[in-house]
Design a protein around this motif. Structure first.
Motif, PDB file in Angstrom:
ATOM      1  N   ALA A 160       2.986  -0.205   6.454  1.00 57.52           N
ATOM      2  CA  ALA A 160       2.333  -1.446   6.151  1.00 57.52           C
ATOM      3  C   ALA A 160       1.463  -1.330   4.679  1.00 57.52           C
ATOM      4  O   ALA A 160       1.956  -1.597   3.579  1.00 57.52           O
ATOM      5  CB  ALA A 160       1.353  -2.653   6.356  1.00 57.52           C
ATOM      6  N   TRP A 161       1.160  -0.558   4.896  1.00 57.08           N
ATOM      7  CA  TRP A 161      -0.132  -0.100   3.423  1.00 57.08           C
ATOM      8  C   TRP A 161       0.872   0.188   2.658  1.00 57.08           C
ATOM      9  O   TRP A 161       0.930   0.659   1.191  1.00 57.08           O
ATOM     10  CB  TRP A 161      -1.165   0.714   3.337  1.00 57.08           C
ATOM     11  CG  TRP A 161      -2.388   0.147   4.155  1.00 57.08           C
ATOM     12  CD1 TRP A 161      -3.015   0.564   5.225  1.00 57.08           C
ATOM     13  CD2 TRP A 161      -3.111  -0.431   2.665  1.00 57.08           C
ATOM     14  NE1 TRP A 161      -4.173  -0.890   5.071  1.00 57.08           N
ATOM     15  CE2 TRP A 161      -4.423  -0.973   3.502  1.00 57.08           C
ATOM     16  CE3 TRP A 161      -3.283  -0.979   1.794  1.00 57.08           C
ATOM     17  CZ2 TRP A 161      -5.294  -1.738   3.132  1.00 57.08           C
ATOM     18  CZ3 TRP A 161      -4.043  -1.766   0.866  1.00 57.08           C
ATOM     19  CH2 TRP A 161      -5.182  -1.923   1.834  1.00 57.08           C
ATOM     20  N   VAL A 162       2.204   1.864   2.582  1.00 58.02           N
ATOM     21  CA  VAL A 162       3.180   1.810   2.048  1.00 58.02           C
ATOM     22  C   VAL A 162       4.384   1.019   1.580  1.00 58.02           C
ATOM     23  O   VAL A 162       4.447   0.862   0.103  1.00 58.02           O
ATOM     24  CB  VAL A 162       3.773   3.162   2.597  1.00 58.02           C
ATOM     25  CG1 VAL A 162       5.528   3.553   2.050  1.00 58.02           C
ATOM     26  CG2 VAL A 162       3.044   4.368   3.278  1.00 58.02           C
ATOM     27  N   LEU A 163       4.315  -0.052   2.054  1.00 59.59           N
ATOM     28  CA  LEU A 163       5.439  -1.209   1.867  1.00 59.59           C
ATOM     29  C   LEU A 163       4.438  -1.836   0.518  1.00 59.59           C
ATOM     30  O   LEU A 163       5.031  -2.350  -0.457  1.00 59.59           O
ATOM     31  CB  LEU A 163       5.130  -2.417   2.430  1.00 59.59           C
ATOM     32  CG  LEU A 163       6.607  -1.865   3.786  1.00 59.59           C
ATOM     33  CD1 LEU A 163       6.152  -2.822   4.758  1.00 59.59           C
ATOM     34  CD2 LEU A 163       8.038  -1.417   3.651  1.00 59.59           C
ATOM     35  N   PHE A 164       3.297  -2.285   0.561  1.00 59.20           N
ATOM     36  CA  PHE A 164       2.224  -2.805  -0.136  1.00 59.20           C
ATOM     37  C   PHE A 164       2.180  -1.355  -2.008  1.00 59.20           C
ATOM     38  O   PHE A 164       1.832  -2.492  -2.598  1.00 59.20           O
ATOM     39  CB  PHE A 164       0.576  -3.203   0.002  1.00 59.20           C
ATOM     40  CG  PHE A 164      -0.541  -3.893  -0.468  1.00 59.20           C
ATOM     41  CD1 PHE A 164       0.063  -4.899  -0.882  1.00 59.20           C
ATOM     42  CD2 PHE A 164      -0.962  -3.300  -1.398  1.00 59.20           C
ATOM     43  CE1 PHE A 164      -0.341  -6.071  -2.137  1.00 59.20           C
ATOM     44  CE2 PHE A 164      -2.016  -3.688  -2.328  1.00 59.20           C
ATOM     45  CZ  PHE A 164      -1.425  -4.815  -2.911  1.00 59.20           C
ATOM     46  N   LEU A 165       2.379  -0.429  -1.020  1.00 61.79           N
ATOM     47  CA  LEU A 165       2.200   0.133  -2.523  1.00 61.79           C
ATOM     48  C   LEU A 165       2.842   0.411  -2.979  1.00 61.79           C
ATOM     49  O   LEU A 165       3.650   0.735  -4.597  1.00 61.79           O
ATOM     50  CB  LEU A 165       1.816   1.969  -2.765  1.00 61.79           C
ATOM     51  CG  LEU A 165       0.100   1.783  -2.173  1.00 61.79           C
ATOM     52  CD1 LEU A 165      -0.188   3.468  -1.120  1.00 61.79           C
ATOM     53  CD2 LEU A 165      -0.831   1.593  -3.083  1.00 61.79           C
ATOM     54  N   ILE A 166       4.550   0.713  -2.516  1.00 62.24           N
ATOM     55  CA  ILE A 166       5.798  -0.120  -3.571  1.00 62.24           C
ATOM     56  C   ILE A 166       6.239  -1.096  -3.795  1.00 62.24           C
ATOM     57  O   ILE A 166       6.527  -1.084  -5.127  1.00 62.24           O
ATOM     58  CB  ILE A 166       6.921  -0.088  -2.860  1.00 62.24           C
ATOM     59  CG1 ILE A 166       6.960   1.591  -1.672  1.00 62.24           C
ATOM     60  CG2 ILE A 166       8.017   0.236  -2.314  1.00 62.24           C
ATOM     61  CD1 ILE A 166       7.590   1.769   0.046  1.00 62.24           C
ATOM     62  N   ALA A 167       5.589  -2.799  -3.347  1.00 61.73           N
ATOM     63  CA  ALA A 167       5.543  -3.258  -3.913  1.00 61.73           C
ATOM     64  C   ALA A 167       4.811  -3.473  -4.913  1.00 61.73           C
ATOM     65  O   ALA A 167       4.923  -4.241  -6.260  1.00 61.73           O
ATOM     66  CB  ALA A 167       4.889  -4.811  -2.933  1.00 61.73           C
ATOM     67  N   LEU A 168       3.568  -3.011  -5.647  1.00 65.28           N
ATOM     68  CA  LEU A 168       2.670  -2.587  -6.522  1.00 65.28           C
ATOM     69  C   LEU A 168       3.486  -1.166  -7.208  1.00 65.28           C
ATOM     70  O   LEU A 168       2.934  -3.169  -8.800  1.00 65.28           O
ATOM     71  CB  LEU A 168       1.445  -2.409  -6.279  1.00 65.28           C
ATOM     72  CG  LEU A 168       0.427  -3.001  -5.452  1.00 65.28           C
ATOM     73  CD1 LEU A 168      -0.814  -2.112  -5.173  1.00 65.28           C
ATOM     74  CD2 LEU A 168      -0.447  -4.017  -6.228  1.00 65.28           C
ATOM     75  N   VAL A 169       3.610  -0.654  -7.604  1.00 63.92           N
ATOM     76  CA  VAL A 169       4.814  -0.317  -8.387  1.00 63.92           C
ATOM     77  C   VAL A 169       6.218  -1.438  -8.615  1.00 63.92           C
ATOM     78  O   VAL A 169       6.384  -1.395 -10.368  1.00 63.92           O
ATOM     79  CB  VAL A 169       5.406   0.621  -7.547  1.00 63.92           C
ATOM     80  CG1 VAL A 169       6.731   1.781  -8.766  1.00 63.92           C
ATOM     81  CG2 VAL A 169       4.103   1.967  -7.150  1.00 63.92           C
ATOM     82  N   LEU A 170       6.347  -1.637  -7.882  1.00 64.58           N
ATOM     83  CA  LEU A 170       7.861  -3.207  -8.624  1.00 64.58           C
ATOM     84  C   LEU A 170       6.955  -4.107  -9.014  1.00 64.58           C
ATOM     85  O   LEU A 170       7.822  -3.972 -10.017  1.00 64.58           O
ATOM     86  CB  LEU A 170       8.516  -3.455  -7.020  1.00 64.58           C
ATOM     87  CG  LEU A 170       8.888  -2.477  -6.271  1.00 64.58           C
ATOM     88  CD1 LEU A 170       9.229  -3.036  -5.092  1.00 64.58           C
ATOM     89  CD2 LEU A 170      11.052  -2.044  -6.865  1.00 64.58           C
ATOM     90  N   PHE A 171       6.030  -4.321  -9.046  1.00 54.32           N
ATOM     91  CA  PHE A 171       5.673  -5.328 -10.113  1.00 54.32           C
ATOM     92  C   PHE A 171       4.592  -5.433 -11.226  1.00 54.32           C
ATOM     93  O   PHE A 171       5.127  -5.524 -11.879  1.00 54.32           O
ATOM     94  CB  PHE A 171       4.063  -6.010  -9.216  1.00 54.32           C
ATOM     95  CG  PHE A 171       3.003  -7.030  -9.585  1.00 54.32           C
ATOM     96  CD1 PHE A 171       3.536  -8.133  -9.947  1.00 54.32           C
ATOM     97  CD2 PHE A 171       2.305  -6.547 -10.157  1.00 54.32           C
ATOM     98  CE1 PHE A 171       2.707  -8.511 -10.904  1.00 54.32           C
ATOM     99  CE2 PHE A 171       1.164  -7.296 -11.713  1.00 54.32           C
ATOM    100  CZ  PHE A 171       1.731  -8.408 -11.451  1.00 54.32           C
ATOM    101  N   HIS A 172       4.924  -4.150 -10.934  1.00 54.54           N
ATOM    102  CA  HIS A 172       4.445  -3.373 -12.451  1.00 54.54           C
ATOM    103  C   HIS A 172       5.630  -3.009 -13.292  1.00 54.54           C
ATOM    104  O   HIS A 172       5.091  -3.020 -14.855  1.00 54.54           O
ATOM    105  CB  HIS A 172       3.887  -1.236 -12.175  1.00 54.54           C
ATOM    106  CG  HIS A 172       3.459  -1.004 -13.303  1.00 54.54           C
ATOM    107  ND1 HIS A 172       2.672  -1.285 -14.675  1.00 54.54           N
ATOM    108  CD2 HIS A 172       4.148   0.084 -14.341  1.00 54.54           C
ATOM    109  CE1 HIS A 172       2.980  -0.186 -15.918  1.00 54.54           C
ATOM    110  NE2 HIS A 172       3.530   0.271 -15.380  1.00 54.54           N
ATOM    111  N   TYR A 173       7.038  -2.800 -13.033  1.00 49.65           N
ATOM    112  CA  TYR A 173       8.254  -2.106 -13.237  1.00 49.65           C
ATOM    113  C   TYR A 173       8.675  -4.248 -13.990  1.00 49.65           C
ATOM    114  O   TYR A 173      10.057  -4.236 -14.569  1.00 49.65           O
ATOM    115  CB  TYR A 173       8.952  -1.772 -12.620  1.00 49.65           C
ATOM    116  CG  TYR A 173       8.572  -0.267 -13.378  1.00 49.65           C
ATOM    117  CD1 TYR A 173       8.603   0.422 -14.354  1.00 49.65           C
ATOM    118  CD2 TYR A 173       8.028  -0.109 -12.352  1.00 49.65           C
ATOM    119  CE1 TYR A 173       8.016   1.620 -14.752  1.00 49.65           C
ATOM    120  CE2 TYR A 173       7.677   1.761 -12.201  1.00 49.65           C
ATOM    121  CZ  TYR A 173       7.549   2.261 -13.233  1.00 49.65           C
ATOM    122  OH  TYR A 173       7.412   3.966 -13.783  1.00 49.65           O
ATOM    123  N   ALA A 174       8.399  -4.771 -12.582  1.00 51.81           N
ATOM    124  CA  ALA A 174       9.501  -6.279 -12.897  1.00 51.81           C
ATOM    125  C   ALA A 174       8.377  -7.337 -14.020  1.00 51.81           C
ATOM    126  O   ALA A 174       9.325  -7.853 -14.682  1.00 51.81           O
ATOM    127  CB  ALA A 174       8.855  -6.525 -11.501  1.00 51.81           C
TER     128      ALA A 174
END
Length: 117
Positions: free
Chosen positions: A26-40
């Protein structure tokens, strides 16, 4: 009377290990979501960009935003499942509720509320 009673929980260790791995996922999914948020997200218009009249993106990248929302929902769902199983397993005074899962759940819910409201 013996000081140490034998441990009778046999599947508790397996479920605890599974909870640990699901919390990590779940934390890895959240970190991936944060990276996607940065680029989106839209780029910020700073004074330097305005002064030199540099091009910048003022809208969301829709594909990355949708992917970001999918990862955030997946993280929230996995965390809710993790918290429910953790609360169902907690039967003794020595058992404890995992604070990191509760924290991640609050962060995910607040993020989703911020994006949808």
């Amino acid at each position: 009377m013996p000081d140490k009673l034998p441990e009778r929980r046999s599947k508790g260790l397996q479920l605890t290990t599974l909870l640990g791995w699901s919390a990590l996922l779940a934390w890895v999914l959240f970190l991936i979501a944060l990276v996607l948020f940065h680029y989106a997200r839209p780029e910020l218009e700073t004074g330097l960009i305005r002064y030199f009249q540099l091009p910048f993106r003022s809208d969301w990248v829709i594909e990355l935003k949708n992917l970001f929302l999918y990862f955030l929902w997946a993280c929230c769902g996995l965390t809710v499942l993790n918290v429910i199983v953790n609360l169902l397993l907690k039967r003794r005074r020595t058992d404890y509720v995992w604070f990191n899962s509760l924290l991640l759940l609050v962060i995910c819910v607040v993020s989703l509320l911020f994006l949808y409201l």
